[in-house]
Each structure stands twice: as C-alpha cells, then as structure tokens.
Scaffold this motif. Structure first.
Motif, PDB file in Angstrom:
ATOM      1  N   LEU A   1      23.740  10.223  -9.007  1.00  0.00           N
ATOM      2  CA  LEU A   1      23.299   8.855  -8.967  1.00  0.00           C
ATOM      3  C   LEU A   1      22.363   8.157  -9.601  1.00  0.00           C
ATOM      4  CD1 LEU A   1      23.182   6.321  -6.742  1.00  0.00           C
ATOM      5  CD2 LEU A   1      21.047   7.223  -6.012  1.00  0.00           C
ATOM      6  N   LEU A   2      22.906   7.124 -10.594  1.00  0.00           N
ATOM      7  CA  LEU A   2      21.855   6.618 -11.657  1.00  0.00           C
ATOM      8  C   LEU A   2      20.764   5.908 -10.785  1.00  0.00           C
ATOM      9  CD1 LEU A   2      24.673   5.356 -14.252  1.00  0.00           C
ATOM     10  CD2 LEU A   2      23.564   7.308 -14.141  1.00  0.00           C
ATOM     11  N   ASN A   3      19.604   6.478 -10.892  1.00  0.00           N
ATOM     12  CA  ASN A   3      18.641   6.180  -9.987  1.00  0.00           C
ATOM     13  C   ASN A   3      17.382   5.658 -10.610  1.00  0.00           C
ATOM     14  OD1 ASN A   3      17.926   8.452 -11.460  1.00  0.00           O
ATOM     15  ND2 ASN A   3      17.106   9.686  -9.584  1.00  0.00           N
ATOM     16  N   ARG A   4      17.548   4.914 -11.580  1.00  0.00           N
ATOM     17  CA  ARG A   4      16.215   4.165 -12.092  1.00  0.00           C
ATOM     18  C   ARG A   4      15.850   3.238 -11.284  1.00  0.00           C
ATOM     19  NH1 ARG A   4      15.873   2.920 -18.524  1.00  0.00           N
ATOM     20  NH2 ARG A   4      15.489   5.152 -18.219  1.00  0.00           N
ATOM     21  N   TYR A   5      16.516   2.211 -10.560  1.00  0.00           N
ATOM     22  CA  TYR A   5      16.005   1.151  -9.678  1.00  0.00           C
ATOM     23  C   TYR A   5      16.413   1.338  -8.300  1.00  0.00           C
ATOM     24  CZ  TYR A   5      16.445  -1.148 -14.239  1.00  0.00           C
ATOM     25  OH  TYR A   5      16.135  -1.425 -15.475  1.00  0.00           O
ATOM     26  N   CYS A   6      16.768   2.750  -7.661  1.00  0.00           N
ATOM     27  CA  CYS A   6      16.788   3.209  -6.351  1.00  0.00           C
ATOM     28  C   CYS A   6      16.709   4.593  -6.473  1.00  0.00           C
ATOM     29  CB  CYS A   6      18.428   2.881  -6.052  1.00  0.00           C
ATOM     30  SG  CYS A   6      19.681   3.522  -6.758  1.00  0.00           S
ATOM     31  N   SER A   7      16.421   5.057  -5.148  1.00  0.00           N
ATOM     32  CA  SER A   7      16.299   6.499  -4.990  1.00  0.00           C
ATOM     33  C   SER A   7      17.102   6.758  -3.580  1.00  0.00           C
ATOM     34  CB  SER A   7      15.079   6.950  -4.879  1.00  0.00           C
ATOM     35  OG  SER A   7      14.180   6.249  -3.770  1.00  0.00           O
ATOM     36  N   LEU A   8      17.506   7.909  -3.499  1.00  0.00           N
ATOM     37  CA  LEU A   8      18.103   8.539  -2.281  1.00  0.00           C
ATOM     38  C   LEU A   8      17.266   9.368  -1.426  1.00  0.00           C
ATOM     39  CD1 LEU A   8      20.742   8.785  -0.514  1.00  0.00           C
ATOM     40  CD2 LEU A   8      21.558  10.651  -2.114  1.00  0.00           C
ATOM     41  N   ASP A   9      17.151   9.160  -0.106  1.00  0.00           N
ATOM     42  CA  ASP A   9      16.428   9.916   0.757  1.00  0.00           C
ATOM     43  C   ASP A   9      17.638  10.881   1.356  1.00  0.00           C
ATOM     44  OD1 ASP A   9      15.101  11.290   2.892  1.00  0.00           O
ATOM     45  OD2 ASP A   9      14.328   9.179   3.643  1.00  0.00           O
ATOM     46  N   THR A  10      17.593  12.124   0.810  1.00  0.00           N
ATOM     47  CA  THR A  10      18.594  13.169   1.508  1.00  0.00           C
ATOM     48  C   THR A  10      18.116  13.416   2.670  1.00  0.00           C
ATOM     49  OG1 THR A  10      17.262  14.738   0.292  1.00  0.00           O
ATOM     50  CG2 THR A  10      19.004  13.795  -0.962  1.00  0.00           C
ATOM     51  N   LYS A  11      17.192  13.291   3.296  1.00  0.00           N
ATOM     52  CA  LYS A  11      16.776  13.726   4.732  1.00  0.00           C
ATOM     53  C   LYS A  11      17.579  12.818   5.748  1.00  0.00           C
ATOM     54  CE  LYS A  11      12.746  15.938   3.776  1.00  0.00           C
ATOM     55  NZ  LYS A  11      11.122  15.982   4.078  1.00  0.00           N
ATOM     56  N   THR A  12      17.580  11.447   5.318  1.00  0.00           N
ATOM     57  CA  THR A  12      18.154  10.399   6.160  1.00  0.00           C
ATOM     58  C   THR A  12      19.433   9.745   5.477  1.00  0.00           C
ATOM     59  OG1 THR A  12      16.833   8.743   5.237  1.00  0.00           O
ATOM     60  CG2 THR A  12      16.020   9.893   7.226  1.00  0.00           C
ATOM     61  N   GLY A  13      19.874  10.139   4.228  1.00  0.00           N
ATOM     62  CA  GLY A  13      20.944   9.526   3.689  1.00  0.00           C
ATOM     63  C   GLY A  13      20.687   7.837   3.283  1.00  0.00           C
ATOM     64  N   THR A  14      19.627   7.523   3.409  1.00  0.00           N
ATOM     65  CA  THR A  14      19.108   6.154   3.181  1.00  0.00           C
ATOM     66  C   THR A  14      18.849   5.737   1.669  1.00  0.00           C
ATOM     67  OG1 THR A  14      18.154   5.925   5.268  1.00  0.00           O
ATOM     68  CG2 THR A  14      17.536   4.229   3.873  1.00  0.00           C
ATOM     69  N   LEU A  15      19.555   4.504   1.221  1.00  0.00           N
ATOM     70  CA  LEU A  15      19.134   4.154  -0.002  1.00  0.00           C
ATOM     71  C   LEU A  15      17.825   3.547   0.039  1.00  0.00           C
ATOM     72  CD1 LEU A  15      20.565   4.230  -3.093  1.00  0.00           C
ATOM     73  CD2 LEU A  15      21.323   1.952  -2.570  1.00  0.00           C
ATOM     74  N   GLN A  16      16.876   3.782  -1.126  1.00  0.00           N
ATOM     75  CA  GLN A  16      15.850   3.049  -0.879  1.00  0.00           C
ATOM     76  C   GLN A  16      15.743   2.117  -2.202  1.00  0.00           C
ATOM     77  OE1 GLN A  16      12.837   6.533  -0.757  1.00  0.00           O
ATOM     78  NE2 GLN A  16      12.965   6.419   1.461  1.00  0.00           N
ATOM     79  N   VAL A  17      15.581   0.936  -2.233  1.00  0.00           N
ATOM     80  CA  VAL A  17      15.543   0.026  -3.394  1.00  0.00           C
ATOM     81  C   VAL A  17      14.239  -0.829  -3.374  1.00  0.00           C
ATOM     82  CG1 VAL A  17      16.982  -1.943  -4.506  1.00  0.00           C
ATOM     83  CG2 VAL A  17      18.178  -0.096  -2.994  1.00  0.00           C
ATOM     84  N   ASP A  18      13.695  -1.218  -4.338  1.00  0.00           N
ATOM     85  CA  ASP A  18      12.650  -1.851  -4.290  1.00  0.00           C
ATOM     86  C   ASP A  18      12.934  -3.410  -3.876  1.00  0.00           C
ATOM     87  OD1 ASP A  18      10.570  -3.679  -5.472  1.00  0.00           O
ATOM     88  OD2 ASP A  18       9.965  -2.016  -6.301  1.00  0.00           O
ATOM     89  N   ASP A  19      11.972  -3.997  -3.275  1.00  0.00           N
ATOM     90  CA  ASP A  19      12.365  -5.277  -2.649  1.00  0.00           C
ATOM     91  C   ASP A  19      12.652  -6.243  -3.850  1.00  0.00           C
ATOM     92  OD1 ASP A  19      11.827  -4.202  -0.380  1.00  0.00           O
ATOM     93  OD2 ASP A  19       9.550  -4.573  -0.207  1.00  0.00           O
ATOM     94  N   CYS A  20      12.096  -6.257  -4.799  1.00  0.00           N
ATOM     95  CA  CYS A  20      12.385  -7.030  -6.195  1.00  0.00           C
ATOM     96  C   CYS A  20      13.756  -7.098  -6.657  1.00  0.00           C
ATOM     97  CB  CYS A  20      11.428  -6.788  -7.032  1.00  0.00           C
ATOM     98  SG  CYS A  20      11.800  -5.234  -8.036  1.00  0.00           S
ATOM     99  N   TYR A  21      14.573  -6.047  -5.855  1.00  0.00           N
ATOM    100  CA  TYR A  21      16.113  -6.164  -6.233  1.00  0.00           C
ATOM    101  C   TYR A  21      16.988  -6.492  -5.019  1.00  0.00           C
ATOM    102  CZ  TYR A  21      14.084  -3.633 -10.381  1.00  0.00           C
ATOM    103  OH  TYR A  21      13.414  -3.351 -11.216  1.00  0.00           O
ATOM    104  N   PRO A  22      16.991  -7.712  -4.452  1.00  0.00           N
ATOM    105  CA  PRO A  22      17.684  -7.853  -3.074  1.00  0.00           C
ATOM    106  C   PRO A  22      19.226  -7.555  -3.281  1.00  0.00           C
ATOM    107  CG  PRO A  22      17.243  -9.895  -4.364  1.00  0.00           C
ATOM    108  CD  PRO A  22      16.322  -8.923  -5.203  1.00  0.00           C
ATOM    109  N   LYS A  23      19.587  -7.650  -4.469  1.00  0.00           N
ATOM    110  CA  LYS A  23      21.007  -7.294  -4.452  1.00  0.00           C
ATOM    111  C   LYS A  23      21.150  -6.225  -5.896  1.00  0.00           C
ATOM    112  CE  LYS A  23      23.810 -10.416  -2.017  1.00  0.00           C
ATOM    113  NZ  LYS A  23      24.866 -11.464  -1.993  1.00  0.00           N
ATOM    114  N   LEU A  24      21.297  -4.888  -5.696  1.00  0.00           N
ATOM    115  CA  LEU A  24      20.942  -4.096  -6.750  1.00  0.00           C
ATOM    116  C   LEU A  24      22.088  -4.367  -7.790  1.00  0.00           C
ATOM    117  CD1 LEU A  24      19.389  -1.531  -7.934  1.00  0.00           C
ATOM    118  CD2 LEU A  24      20.782  -0.077  -6.713  1.00  0.00           C
ATOM    119  N   PHE A  25      23.302  -4.742  -7.469  1.00  0.00           N
ATOM    120  CA  PHE A  25      24.583  -4.636  -8.223  1.00  0.00           C
ATOM    121  C   PHE A  25      24.156  -5.761  -9.492  1.00  0.00           C
ATOM    122  CE2 PHE A  25      28.444  -7.014  -9.323  1.00  0.00           C
ATOM    123  CZ  PHE A  25      29.065  -5.864  -9.949  1.00  0.00           C
TER     124      PHE A  25
END
Length: 536
Positions: free
Chosen positions: A289-313
């Motif tokens: 996962l290219l994770n400079r602007y996001c991260s993956l919580d492998t315990k819950t499978g949740t994608l964590q994105v900073d609030d300043c990127y409302p749409k990461l795309f």
C-alpha cells in the motif's frame, strides 16, 4: 435619489478607472524580446539519439530524414534502456521532480520516436513517479530498481465504465483480510476492469500501480454508505481510493488472481501493448500500500486518512498533473519540428509565391512562440532547489487551474498546427515513414492521455467559477454562465448542468484562453533546428 446616485457613482468610478488603466498599460507596454528557438542549447539533445542513427540505411518511401524509428516492442525497449543508461551517466535521472521530467520529455521528443517517449513517461512519471511521490521508505528499493529499468511497470487507473476521457471513476475494490493478513483487490463487474492500460499486455511488465476504492467494516455508522459483498463478508465503501503497487507477472507468467487481455489493434503507438487487468480476489502484502498519505490498521482493517484529505483520490492523482505538463511539452516540440520541416520545404520551392502559405506559417509561428513562452515561464515555478524543503504535491495543487489551462489549450493547438503543416507539406506527408505522421500521432495522444483536453477545459472553467478567477467584462461569457447557474440552477444540479452544456462551457473556455494567450506582445523568431539526418 441622491443616495442612489452617490452609490452608483461610488461603484462606477472604480470600474472606469480600472478599464482606463488596463487599456493604457496594454497599449503602451513594451514588447517582450523573446526568441522561440528550435535549436538545442547544448549537445545534450544529440546524446540521446539512437546508437544506430547514422548507420541505419534509409528505408524506401522515407523522404524527410532517412532514419525510420522502430515501432516493434523489442527494439523500442532496447532503445529505452540505452537512453536511460545515457541519462544516468549524465546524472539526469537523479530527480523525478516535475521540472526535470518536463526537460527530459523535451529532449526525447527532439531526438527519439513517439513510441519511446510514451514508454518513458509511463515508466518514469506514472509508475516510478507515483511510487516515489505516494510511497515511503518501504518502497525505496522498488523505486531504485524502476529507475534503472530492472523493474518495469504500468499505471492501472482507467476503468471500462469510466472511459478514457478522465478516468476519475473507480469501481475496483480493495480491503484487508485479517485472517490471511493480506490486502485483497477485486474487480466486482466487467465494467470495473482496468482498461487501455499502457504496456500491460507486454510480458516484460511485471508491476502495476493499481487504484482501488477502499472497503472496510462500517465505522462511521452512516446509513448512506454503499455496501459490497466480499470473500470475508459484507463491507462498506469509504470515500477514499488507494494506490497499491502489486506484482502481476513473474518471469513473464501472469500471477494467479490476475487476468490480462492484450488489445492487439493499435495504430499510433504500435509498440504500446495496451491491456486490460481483471483482479479476482487477488492478494498482496500490506506493505505494498502506498501509504504516504494514509495508513492501514491491520488489527481492524481500517484505513486511516488525515482529515485534511477528505477524498484521498484527488491527492493520489497528482501524478496526472505532472503528466499533463510533460505531454504539453512534447506537443510543443512536435509542432516546432513540423514547422521547421515545412519552412524548409516551402521557402526553398516555387510554392512560396502563394501568399496564403507564408501567411499561415507566420501565424502558426507566432502561435507556437506564444505557447512556448507562456509554458516555459510557467514551469520555472517547479524548478526547485534540492536543499530547500518544498512540498511538490502542494505546489502542483496550488497551480492546478493553470495546469488544466495548459493541457486543455496547448496540445489541441499543436495538433491543429501539425495538421495544417501536413497540408502545406504536400503529398509527402501522407507517406508512412515521415516525421509528420509521427508528430501528428503524438499530438493526438497528448490531447487524449492524462485526461481529455475537453474534460480539462470543463475543469478549468469550474476552477474559475470556484475561485472567481478571470472575472472581467472581457470574459463576459464566464460572467453570464456563472450568473445563470447561480440564479436558475439548484446547487445539487449545477455539476450536471455544466456537463450537459458542453458547447457553452467550451465557448467560455475559449474566450478566457484567448484572452490569456493572445496579444502577449512577443517578438517571435523561430530559429531553425538541425534536424538529425542519416549519413550514407
């Protein structure tokens, strides 16, 4: 009544002063002493010529240079490796910053085939550039291998249902399987398969940067969330699209979970093996996962994105902004080269007696010089000192409206110039082995790739409306369109209205663009470039 008169005078006087001052400035401003030269400033251009350029025999039917650039995949890849080795020796590929990439595209467009330029931009801007800009230290080894062409890749964004005009729709899904400890990529429908992916059909391509909409368990409790059925049960789509770099082949063999179909019918770029990618519960490591602007919580499978990127795309798609500038630079070079060919033919023949030919050439010369001046003045903003800490992504976003303007206006203008030059060049331009044909193909591709130029024009008008840019009586069409939308169209229907009234939006764009590009007051002097010719 007196109060109304005073108010009217208060509002009118600044407008009158504004128009008087702008008129005087426009009339008496000095001309810019800018020379639009086709000649290279150093031998760096000639150093990128194919090694067999001066020894390869002229093929029958070639009437404008002798050398015929190859279009078969194997030979083009060999030439790409030689060019990249030369660039590494010159230390020209130490940076993938926008300014450096644009400079390299110009150098290649002067000296090599459009097939090679196309493969170069896919490998170094879209594939390697995306991993470098969106990844972290985890992906540094892959970036280095990609720079040295040890690992070849493609950019899997466009989907069948989205079409090739913008690619801004994404139905491919990705999610995390906690039991397998893998990220799963899946193509839910035939419309969601990645289509028209450059070089995906080539067996030498082993990697792909895949864009997919992230799905996870419902953590927001939003009743409007769309659910999808996956191999681990029911998940909910997030508003975010992620980029994942995955291996799709191993020593030429397609990996399980991936189906690749090659598009065998292709015209302009015959070495480009377009292909479609379909993923069926394809698994890959979380580290991909290219994770400079996001991260993956492998315990819950949740994608964590900073609030300043409302749409990461929209953050991930910034590589397309760089590509739009690179393609515009390539289009300008193509227009310059065909102008040089036509001038050499027309001015050295009796056809110069026809004034309409010389008039056309002078007009096109002025147009291309205007574009060249504006473009190179603009890209200087991306010439960054490596010792300073500048966020290139933020710099691109800050100038997104001008990038949209350049992509929407310059490639179509260059395409029209090349088309007119082919007409003035005569019957020889219809032959297959001519630089005319190759330049024409490149300009058409520059209009379509990285977002269709018409779509870019619509996006530019939207940016002008949102930022209230270019609001003046000279651009009355924009004022009229904006007032009509605000006064008659409900807020939730405004995007649909703009999409449904393309003719009106394009008229607005054309008026704004002409006001920006025309009457620059440039003294143009199109110098002749030494076009490489074969020695027999």
């Amino acid at each position: 009544m007196d109060t109304f008169t005073q108010l009217l005078s208060f509002l009118t006087l600044p407008l009158v002063l504004y128009f008087v001052i702008t008129t005087l400035v426009r009339r008496y401003r000095p001309k810019r002493l800018y020379v639009c030269s086709l000649d290279s400033q150093s031998n760096a251009y000639a150093s990128l010529l194919p090694v067999d350029f001066y020894t390869k025999p002229q093929q029958p039917g070639n009437n404008d240079g002798g050398y015929v650039y190859p279009s078969d995949t194997t030979t083009v890849l060999e030439q790409l490796r030689m060019v990249v080795a030369t660039l590494h020796a010159q230390r020209a590929l130490t940076s993938l910053d926008p300014y450096n990439l644009i400079d390299l595209h110009e150098r290649l467009a002067y000296t090599n085939s459009n097939d090679l330029v196309n493969w170069f931009t896919v490998q170094f801007n879209l594939f390697t550039g995306s991993i470098s800009a969106l990844g972290t230290d985890t992906h540094a080894a892959l970036v280095q291998d990609a720079r040295e062409l040890k690992k070849l890749g493609c950019f899997a964004l466009t989907e069948k249902n989205a079409g090739v005009l913008s690619g801004l729709l994404c139905d491919t899904i990705a999610y995390y399987n906690q039991d397998a400890e893998k990220i799963m990529i899946h193509t839910p429908t035939d419309d969601a398969k990645k289509c028209w992916i450059s070089y995906a059909g080539n067996n030498d391509i082993e990697y792909a940067v895949v864009f997919a909409k992230w799905a996870q368990t419902n953590v927001s409790n939003d009743s409007k969330q769309v659910s999808v059925n996956t191999s681990i049960g029911k998940l909910f789509l997030t508003p975010h699209v992620v980029a994942i770099v995955v291996k799709i082949r191993n020593n030429g063999a397609v990996l399980p979970g991936v189906r690749i179909e090659e598009c065998y019918t292709r015209s302009d770029f015959r070495s480009n093996s377009f292909g479609s990618l379909t993923f069926t519960e394809f698994s890959t490591e979380p580290e991909n996962l290219l994770n400079r602007y996001c991260s993956l919580d492998t315990k819950t499978g949740t994608l964590q994105v900073d609030d300043c990127y409302p749409k990461l795309f929209f953050k991930l798609s910034n590589r397309l902004l760089v590509g739009r500038l690179c393609l515009s630079a390539t289009a300008i070079v193509c227009a310059k080269m065909v102008l040089q060919l036509v001038r050499k033919k027309v001015y050295n023949s009796k056809r110069s007696q026809f004034s309409y030919i010389t008039d056309h050439l002078q007009l096109m010369q002025q147009q291309i010089c205007e574009m060249d001046y504006y473009f190179h003045r603009f890209i200087k903003r991306f010439k960054i000192d490596p010792s300073t800490s500048v966020d290139i992504e933020e710099l691109l976003e800050r100038h997104i409206d001008e990038i949209l303007l350049i992509k929407a206006y310059i490639p179509p203008l260059c395409r029209n110039i090349v088309a007119k030059c082919r007409e003035l060049f005569g019957a020889e331009s219809l032959l297959a082995h001519t630089r005319m044909t190759e330049s024409h193909a490149s300009c058409y591709a520059s209009c379509l790739a990285e977002g269709d130029s018409v779509v870019m024009a619509h996006a530019f008008v939207g940016q002008c409306m949102r930022k209230y840019k270019h609001m003046s009586l000279r651009n009355w069409r924009l004022l009229w369109l904006m007032m009509k939308i605000l006064s008659t169209v409900p807020a939730h229907k405004r995007i649909s209205y703009i999409n449904a009234h393309q003719t009106e939006v394009m008229a607005v764009f054309q008026q704004i663009a002409e006001g920006i590009f025309q009457n620059q007051g440039i003294r143009s002097d199109l110098h002749s470039v030494v076009v490489p010719t074969a020695i027999h």
